[in-house]
Design an enzyme around this catalytic site. Structure first.
Site, PDB file in Angstrom:
ATOM      1  N   PHE A  96      31.958  40.655  38.655  1.00  0.00           N
ATOM      2  CA  PHE A  96      32.670  39.424  38.307  1.00  0.00           C
ATOM      3  C   PHE A  96      32.838  39.338  36.803  1.00  0.00           C
ATOM      4  O   PHE A  96      31.913  39.637  36.050  1.00  0.00           O
ATOM      5  CB  PHE A  96      31.891  38.196  38.806  1.00  0.00           C
ATOM      6  CG  PHE A  96      32.545  36.882  38.483  1.00  0.00           C
ATOM      7  CD1 PHE A  96      33.724  36.495  39.108  1.00  0.00           C
ATOM      8  CD2 PHE A  96      31.985  36.027  37.548  1.00  0.00           C
ATOM      9  CE1 PHE A  96      34.324  35.281  38.820  1.00  0.00           C
ATOM     10  CE2 PHE A  96      32.580  34.809  37.250  1.00  0.00           C
ATOM     11  CZ  PHE A  96      33.752  34.439  37.885  1.00  0.00           C
ATOM     12  N   VAL A  97      34.030  38.929  36.391  1.00  0.00           N
ATOM     13  CA  VAL A  97      34.336  38.646  34.997  1.00  0.00           C
ATOM     14  C   VAL A  97      34.955  37.253  34.956  1.00  0.00           C
ATOM     15  O   VAL A  97      35.837  36.938  35.779  1.00  0.00           O
ATOM     16  CB  VAL A  97      35.309  39.701  34.409  1.00  0.00           C
ATOM     17  CG1 VAL A  97      35.702  39.341  32.978  1.00  0.00           C
ATOM     18  CG2 VAL A  97      34.686  41.100  34.457  1.00  0.00           C
ATOM     19  N   ARG A 103      41.446  41.132  32.195  1.00  0.00           N
ATOM     20  CA  ARG A 103      42.530  41.943  31.607  1.00  0.00           C
ATOM     21  C   ARG A 103      42.208  42.392  30.187  1.00  0.00           C
ATOM     22  O   ARG A 103      43.094  42.606  29.371  1.00  0.00           O
ATOM     23  CB  ARG A 103      43.866  41.224  31.672  1.00  0.00           C
ATOM     24  CG  ARG A 103      44.274  40.875  33.097  1.00  0.00           C
ATOM     25  CD  ARG A 103      45.746  40.645  33.226  1.00  0.00           C
ATOM     26  NE  ARG A 103      46.136  40.276  34.561  1.00  0.00           N
ATOM     27  CZ  ARG A 103      46.282  41.116  35.584  1.00  0.00           C
ATOM     28  NH1 ARG A 103      46.050  42.387  35.427  1.00  0.00           N
ATOM     29  NH2 ARG A 103      46.653  40.682  36.767  1.00  0.00           N
ATOM     30  N   GLY A 105      39.575  44.829  29.960  1.00  0.00           N
ATOM     31  CA  GLY A 105      38.849  46.069  30.186  1.00  0.00           C
ATOM     32  C   GLY A 105      37.380  45.890  30.529  1.00  0.00           C
ATOM     33  O   GLY A 105      36.648  46.874  30.647  1.00  0.00           O
ATOM     34  N   GLY A 107      35.912  44.551  33.371  1.00  0.00           N
ATOM     35  CA  GLY A 107      35.601  45.001  34.733  1.00  0.00           C
ATOM     36  C   GLY A 107      35.560  46.519  34.809  1.00  0.00           C
ATOM     37  O   GLY A 107      34.653  47.100  35.405  1.00  0.00           O
ATOM     38  N   ASN A 134      42.257  40.304  48.595  1.00  0.00           N
ATOM     39  CA  ASN A 134      42.210  40.409  47.138  1.00  0.00           C
ATOM     40  C   ASN A 134      43.026  41.612  46.646  1.00  0.00           C
ATOM     41  O   ASN A 134      42.479  42.629  46.222  1.00  0.00           O
ATOM     42  CB  ASN A 134      40.754  40.485  46.668  1.00  0.00           C
ATOM     43  CG  ASN A 134      40.624  40.193  45.191  1.00  0.00           C
ATOM     44  OD1 ASN A 134      41.572  40.288  44.432  1.00  0.00           O
ATOM     45  ND2 ASN A 134      39.410  39.852  44.787  1.00  0.00           N
ATOM     46  N   TYR A 141      40.900  48.712  41.689  1.00  0.00           N
ATOM     47  CA  TYR A 141      39.957  49.756  42.118  1.00  0.00           C
ATOM     48  C   TYR A 141      40.675  51.076  42.377  1.00  0.00           C
ATOM     49  O   TYR A 141      40.179  52.145  42.011  1.00  0.00           O
ATOM     50  CB  TYR A 141      39.204  49.311  43.370  1.00  0.00           C
ATOM     51  CG  TYR A 141      38.331  48.082  43.166  1.00  0.00           C
ATOM     52  CD1 TYR A 141      37.690  47.852  41.956  1.00  0.00           C
ATOM     53  CD2 TYR A 141      38.157  47.156  44.174  1.00  0.00           C
ATOM     54  CE1 TYR A 141      36.892  46.729  41.770  1.00  0.00           C
ATOM     55  CE2 TYR A 141      37.361  46.034  44.006  1.00  0.00           C
ATOM     56  CZ  TYR A 141      36.733  45.832  42.787  1.00  0.00           C
ATOM     57  OH  TYR A 141      35.951  44.722  42.614  1.00  0.00           O
TER      58      TYR A 141
END
Length: 169
Positions: A96-97, A103, A105, A107, A134, A141
């Site tokens: 989680f961010v 956006r 970088g 994650g 999602n 990913y």
């Protein structure tokens, strides 16, 4: 140990969670639950999280992402095992961010760090699940080389069904 990484968030530090981090980590977990519209499913608490991270039996590990001294994301993981590879692996339970730090970088940096840990420990694989709705996460990913195993489904037994199943008759 701190890991400083090159991202658009220039002052990003990734580090293993320490005992004093348990409450901020739990706040981030609550933020994840809110994002996934699952706040009602958070029935645990920060003290249990602390015990599982740092108690006599360590069930989980966590890496915090910090920017300018503030926790902005995390990766929480534990060990699994591949009988086919006969090697342990890492299962990423949650990534989680905070929305305002996406956006940048972060994650990708967290997953890259987990991949490095997996390789350093000579484990066989790094795995995680993604919610079927999602699409941004699935695209993210895949862009990092992950395969999404459409033919596998998670089986889960909880609450009353778990109690019933686990009761010796």
């Amino acid at each position: 140990m701190d890991y400083r990484l090159m991202t658009s968030c220039s002052n990003l530090i990734l580090r293993f969670a320490e005992p004093t981090d348990y409450s901020v980590l739990f706040q981030l977990i609550q933020g994840l639950a809110e994002y996934e519209k699952l706040s009602h499913a958070v029935t645990g608490n920060a003290l249990a999280l602390k015990e599982h991270l740092f108690g006599s039996h360590r069930y989980i590990e966590a890496i915090l992402a910090e920017s300018a001294g503030q926790a902005v994301g995390f990766a929480l993981f534990f060990h699994n095992y591949s009988t086919f590879l006969t090697k342990p692996g890492i299962y990423l339970e949650d990534l989680f961010v905070l929305p305002e730090y996406r956006r940048q970088g972060i994650g990708k940096a967290l997953i890259t760090k987990l991949a490095q840990i997996t390789v350093e420990r000579d484990y066989g694989r790094l795995e995680w699940s993604v919610l079927d709705w999602n699409e941004p996460a699935k695209a993210f990913y895949r862009s990092m080389g992950a395969s999404i195993l459409d033919d596998w489904r998670i089986c889960r037994v909880t609450e009353d069904a778990l109690t019933q199943l686990g009761t010796v008759k």
